[in-house]
Design a protein around this motif. Sequence first.
Motif, PDB file in Angstrom:
ATOM      1  N   ILE A 241     112.684 -77.864  56.032  1.00 63.22           N
ATOM      2  CA  ILE A 241     112.198 -79.224  56.265  1.00 63.22           C
ATOM      3  C   ILE A 241     112.705 -80.170  55.180  1.00 63.22           C
ATOM      4  CG2 ILE A 241     110.128 -80.674  56.358  1.00 63.22           C
ATOM      5  CD1 ILE A 241     110.565 -78.995  58.838  1.00 63.22           C
ATOM      6  N   SER A 242     112.743 -79.697  53.938  1.00 64.79           N
ATOM      7  CA  SER A 242     113.192 -80.552  52.840  1.00 64.79           C
ATOM      8  C   SER A 242     114.662 -80.940  53.002  1.00 64.79           C
ATOM      9  CB  SER A 242     112.980 -79.845  51.498  1.00 64.79           C
ATOM     10  OG  SER A 242     113.841 -78.734  51.351  1.00 64.79           O
ATOM     11  N   ILE A 243     115.471 -80.027  53.528  1.00 59.41           N
ATOM     12  CA  ILE A 243     116.876 -80.349  53.782  1.00 59.41           C
ATOM     13  C   ILE A 243     116.983 -81.435  54.853  1.00 59.41           C
ATOM     14  CG2 ILE A 243     119.068 -79.446  54.663  1.00 59.41           C
ATOM     15  CD1 ILE A 243     118.322 -76.754  53.405  1.00 59.41           C
ATOM     16  N   VAL A 244     116.148 -81.311  55.886  1.00 64.07           N
ATOM     17  CA  VAL A 244     116.110 -82.339  56.932  1.00 64.07           C
ATOM     18  C   VAL A 244     115.752 -83.692  56.320  1.00 64.07           C
ATOM     19  CG1 VAL A 244     114.920 -83.105  59.020  1.00 64.07           C
ATOM     20  CG2 VAL A 244     115.534 -80.694  58.758  1.00 64.07           C
ATOM     21  N   SER A 245     114.742 -83.715  55.465  1.00 63.80           N
ATOM     22  CA  SER A 245     114.304 -84.963  54.835  1.00 63.80           C
ATOM     23  C   SER A 245     115.393 -85.551  53.957  1.00 63.80           C
ATOM     24  CB  SER A 245     113.034 -84.711  53.997  1.00 63.80           C
ATOM     25  OG  SER A 245     111.964 -84.299  54.803  1.00 63.80           O
ATOM     26  N   MET A 246     116.132 -84.697  53.254  1.00 63.51           N
ATOM     27  CA  MET A 246     117.206 -85.190  52.391  1.00 63.51           C
ATOM     28  C   MET A 246     118.317 -85.842  53.210  1.00 63.51           C
ATOM     29  SD  MET A 246     117.398 -82.057  49.628  1.00 63.51           S
ATOM     30  CE  MET A 246     118.553 -82.794  48.481  1.00 63.51           C
ATOM     31  N   VAL A 247     118.606 -85.267  54.366  1.00 61.79           N
ATOM     32  CA  VAL A 247     119.617 -85.871  55.242  1.00 61.79           C
ATOM     33  C   VAL A 247     119.147 -87.243  55.719  1.00 61.79           C
ATOM     34  CG1 VAL A 247     120.804 -85.662  57.452  1.00 61.79           C
ATOM     35  CG2 VAL A 247     120.566 -83.659  55.986  1.00 61.79           C
ATOM     36  N   GLU A 248     117.878 -87.332  56.120  1.00 59.71           N
ATOM     37  CA  GLU A 248     117.344 -88.621  56.572  1.00 59.71           C
ATOM     38  C   GLU A 248     117.336 -89.635  55.439  1.00 59.71           C
ATOM     39  OE1 GLU A 248     114.293 -89.123  59.526  1.00 59.71           O
ATOM     40  OE2 GLU A 248     113.817 -86.989  59.375  1.00 59.71           O
ATOM     41  N   SER A 249     116.913 -89.202  54.241  1.00 62.50           N
ATOM     42  CA  SER A 249     116.868 -90.114  53.103  1.00 62.50           C
ATOM     43  C   SER A 249     118.258 -90.620  52.751  1.00 62.50           C
ATOM     44  CB  SER A 249     116.252 -89.414  51.885  1.00 62.50           C
ATOM     45  OG  SER A 249     114.883 -89.142  52.090  1.00 62.50           O
ATOM     46  N   LEU A 389     115.422 -79.419  75.227  1.00 65.76           N
ATOM     47  CA  LEU A 389     116.749 -78.839  75.436  1.00 65.76           C
ATOM     48  C   LEU A 389     116.954 -77.562  74.632  1.00 65.76           C
ATOM     49  CD1 LEU A 389     119.625 -79.114  76.646  1.00 65.76           C
ATOM     50  CD2 LEU A 389     120.220 -80.488  74.628  1.00 65.76           C
ATOM     51  N   PHE A 390     116.413 -77.537  73.420  1.00 72.44           N
ATOM     52  CA  PHE A 390     116.604 -76.380  72.538  1.00 72.44           C
ATOM     53  C   PHE A 390     115.308 -75.587  72.352  1.00 72.44           C
ATOM     54  CE2 PHE A 390     119.775 -79.579  71.168  1.00 72.44           C
ATOM     55  CZ  PHE A 390     120.933 -78.836  71.402  1.00 72.44           C
ATOM     56  N   ALA A 391     114.413 -75.686  73.314  1.00 68.19           N
ATOM     57  CA  ALA A 391     113.109 -75.048  73.186  1.00 68.19           C
ATOM     58  C   ALA A 391     113.187 -73.529  73.108  1.00 68.19           C
ATOM     59  CB  ALA A 391     112.206 -75.451  74.360  1.00 68.19           C
ATOM     60  N   ASN A 392     114.254 -72.931  73.626  1.00 67.79           N
ATOM     61  CA  ASN A 392     114.381 -71.473  73.626  1.00 67.79           C
ATOM     62  C   ASN A 392     115.042 -70.923  72.367  1.00 67.79           C
ATOM     63  OD1 ASN A 392     113.195 -71.108  76.189  1.00 67.79           O
ATOM     64  ND2 ASN A 392     115.119 -71.631  77.203  1.00 67.79           N
ATOM     65  N   VAL A 397     115.674 -72.924  63.825  1.00 72.81           N
ATOM     66  CA  VAL A 397     116.820 -73.690  64.325  1.00 72.81           C
ATOM     67  C   VAL A 397     116.347 -75.005  64.933  1.00 72.81           C
ATOM     68  CG1 VAL A 397     118.769 -73.691  65.930  1.00 72.81           C
ATOM     69  CG2 VAL A 397     118.129 -71.586  64.747  1.00 72.81           C
ATOM     70  N   GLN A 398     115.205 -74.964  65.610  1.00 70.55           N
ATOM     71  CA  GLN A 398     114.675 -76.175  66.239  1.00 70.55           C
ATOM     72  C   GLN A 398     114.299 -77.232  65.211  1.00 70.55           C
ATOM     73  OE1 GLN A 398     111.828 -75.769  69.548  1.00 70.55           O
ATOM     74  NE2 GLN A 398     112.273 -73.574  69.558  1.00 70.55           N
ATOM     75  N   THR A 399     114.037 -76.812  63.985  1.00 69.54           N
ATOM     76  CA  THR A 399     113.756 -77.765  62.914  1.00 69.54           C
ATOM     77  C   THR A 399     114.892 -78.769  62.783  1.00 69.54           C
ATOM     78  OG1 THR A 399     112.468 -76.119  61.697  1.00 69.54           O
ATOM     79  CG2 THR A 399     113.266 -78.014  60.452  1.00 69.54           C
ATOM     80  N   PHE A 400     116.110 -78.305  63.028  1.00 72.65           N
ATOM     81  CA  PHE A 400     117.288 -79.166  62.931  1.00 72.65           C
ATOM     82  C   PHE A 400     117.648 -79.771  64.288  1.00 72.65           C
ATOM     83  CE2 PHE A 400     117.485 -76.216  59.419  1.00 72.65           C
ATOM     84  CZ  PHE A 400     117.887 -77.002  58.352  1.00 72.65           C
ATOM     85  N   THR A 401     117.708 -78.918  65.315  1.00 70.54           N
ATOM     86  CA  THR A 401     118.163 -79.397  66.624  1.00 70.54           C
ATOM     87  C   THR A 401     117.160 -80.322  67.298  1.00 70.54           C
ATOM     88  OG1 THR A 401     117.254 -77.418  67.701  1.00 70.54           O
ATOM     89  CG2 THR A 401     119.558 -77.329  66.995  1.00 70.54           C
ATOM     90  N   GLY A 402     115.891 -80.240  66.911  1.00 68.62           N
ATOM     91  CA  GLY A 402     114.876 -81.081  67.531  1.00 68.62           C
ATOM     92  C   GLY A 402     114.743 -82.445  66.898  1.00 68.62           C
ATOM     93  N   ASN A 403     115.501 -82.712  65.838  1.00 76.30           N
ATOM     94  CA  ASN A 403     115.442 -83.985  65.140  1.00 76.30           C
ATOM     95  C   ASN A 403     116.717 -84.774  65.449  1.00 76.30           C
ATOM     96  OD1 ASN A 403     115.865 -85.936  62.892  1.00 76.30           O
ATOM     97  ND2 ASN A 403     113.972 -85.068  62.126  1.00 76.30           N
ATOM     98  N   GLY A 404     116.564 -85.873  66.171  1.00 76.69           N
ATOM     99  CA  GLY A 404     117.724 -86.653  66.593  1.00 76.69           C
ATOM    100  C   GLY A 404     118.555 -87.181  65.445  1.00 76.69           C
ATOM    101  N   ILE A 405     117.899 -87.578  64.351  1.00 73.64           N
ATOM    102  CA  ILE A 405     118.620 -88.129  63.200  1.00 73.64           C
ATOM    103  C   ILE A 405     119.467 -87.046  62.540  1.00 73.64           C
ATOM    104  CG2 ILE A 405     118.355 -89.203  60.934  1.00 73.64           C
ATOM    105  CD1 ILE A 405     115.742 -90.454  62.009  1.00 73.64           C
ATOM    106  N   VAL A 406     118.870 -85.868  62.376  1.00 74.03           N
ATOM    107  CA  VAL A 406     119.605 -84.761  61.760  1.00 74.03           C
ATOM    108  C   VAL A 406     120.731 -84.297  62.673  1.00 74.03           C
ATOM    109  CG1 VAL A 406     119.434 -82.392  60.911  1.00 74.03           C
ATOM    110  CG2 VAL A 406     117.606 -84.024  60.428  1.00 74.03           C
ATOM    111  N   MET A 407     120.473 -84.221  63.978  1.00 74.19           N
ATOM    112  CA  MET A 407     121.501 -83.825  64.940  1.00 74.19           C
ATOM    113  C   MET A 407     122.686 -84.793  64.880  1.00 74.19           C
ATOM    114  SD  MET A 407     122.613 -81.767  67.247  1.00 74.19           S
ATOM    115  CE  MET A 407     121.245 -80.801  67.889  1.00 74.19           C
TER     116      MET A 407
END
Length: 444
Positions: A241-249, A389-392, A397-407
């Motif tokens: 999650i922190s990596i996701v936040s760093m990308v958004e920041s 789309l990536f529910a399976n 992995v969904q932590t990244f693929t489920g976030n439009g900004i990170v994707m």
Amino acid sequence: MNKMLTNSKAAALGLQHVLAMYAGAILVPLLIGSAIGFNSEQMTYLVSIDIFMCGVATVLQLVVNRYFGIGLPVVLGCAMQAVSPLILIGTTKSIGAMYGSIIASGIFIILIAGLFSKIKRFFPPVVTGTVITVIGLTLIPVGIEKMGGGMKSAADFGSGKYLFLAFLTVAIILGIQLFAKGFIHSLAIIIGLIIGTIVGSFMGLVTLAPVAEATWFHFPQPFYFGAPIFEWSSILTMILISIVSMVESTGVYFALGEVTGQTIEEEHLKKGYRAEGLAIILGGIFNTFPYTAFSQNVGLVQMSGIRTRKPIYFAAGFLMVLGLVPKIGAFATIIPEPVLGGAMMILFGMVATQGVKMLSQVDLNEDGNLMIVALSLGLGLGVTVVPELFANLPAAVQTFTGNGIVMTSVTAITLNILSHHGRKKQAVEMVVEEGNLIDLPETV
């Protein structure tokens, strides 16, 4: 105008920043606390300390020193993407494990800040502009939902009174932006919120109950909910999650750099990440949540035309006071959802417009650039609208693929590297064929 910014004007602008982010800031503790089953006393502490720590986290970014602080007019608040993972950890592991994982993730951010700051060369205008555009576009539905009353599942969602109040707020803000002069022009959002709330009170959409129920004073207390527990799977989850936040920041930092006319270098990013990591550690100690740069305030900086940090210092001070005196802070919670929605829709649209402005400087006829923008926008907005789309895929992995900004960020960076590599290879072949070798740039 910045040179003539008095304390009273800076304070008014600071209050505008607080009102713009307040709802988003308190939403995270409300969602997590209610899911875990906190009682009213615990919820009061949770919301109050969260607001207080938003102010502390913001100051850590404003104060530039040798070790941390990016020095941009940035406001920090709780990371929304942390809600689901923290609820899962808190309900399946323990509250101690939840806060232990937060502290560990903050330490992780500080440790990798130097390495992560080197990604600046992977953010040319074609990447940054695309990411910033998606940041704004993915947030607009949040404002639209609030314009309709706040919950799409509600029976009265989109009723006439909600729409009237929402578009009245939009009209007020638009009118001030078009016709007001000087400092009043900069206060369009806060004036729209105030007038919209007053009109909403006559429509029966405002209640003072939150103010009456709030306490007068609440002091921060370390480990209020008990000592942290460092459990490896919880820590790994929060590191992701922190990596996701760093990308958004990173996207927010570049957006603010564009708005304020500052060039964001590796050193700026490194200090910004460190400040964010330190804020997250303090959040874990005082039993709040991870903090990240709030993108809605980028639009406010752009709209107000005030590029200095002075109003943000006032905003940070207001947040800390509101956190210590919940009864005062409760006044910000009485703003009707449609009023907030109207203001948010404009602010998020401004963020998207900033991204489009950056893309206008990019030569889309150059090989690869058009495809970078097209595919990154498509995937980013696509997973935002259809996250199933990536529910399976595995939860990690969904932590990244489920976030439009990170994707969008990952797609744009990857395509830019591949495109640049292809152009560089083609250039080398052409030079070799001509028998005239030259040194080619290493930047991406």
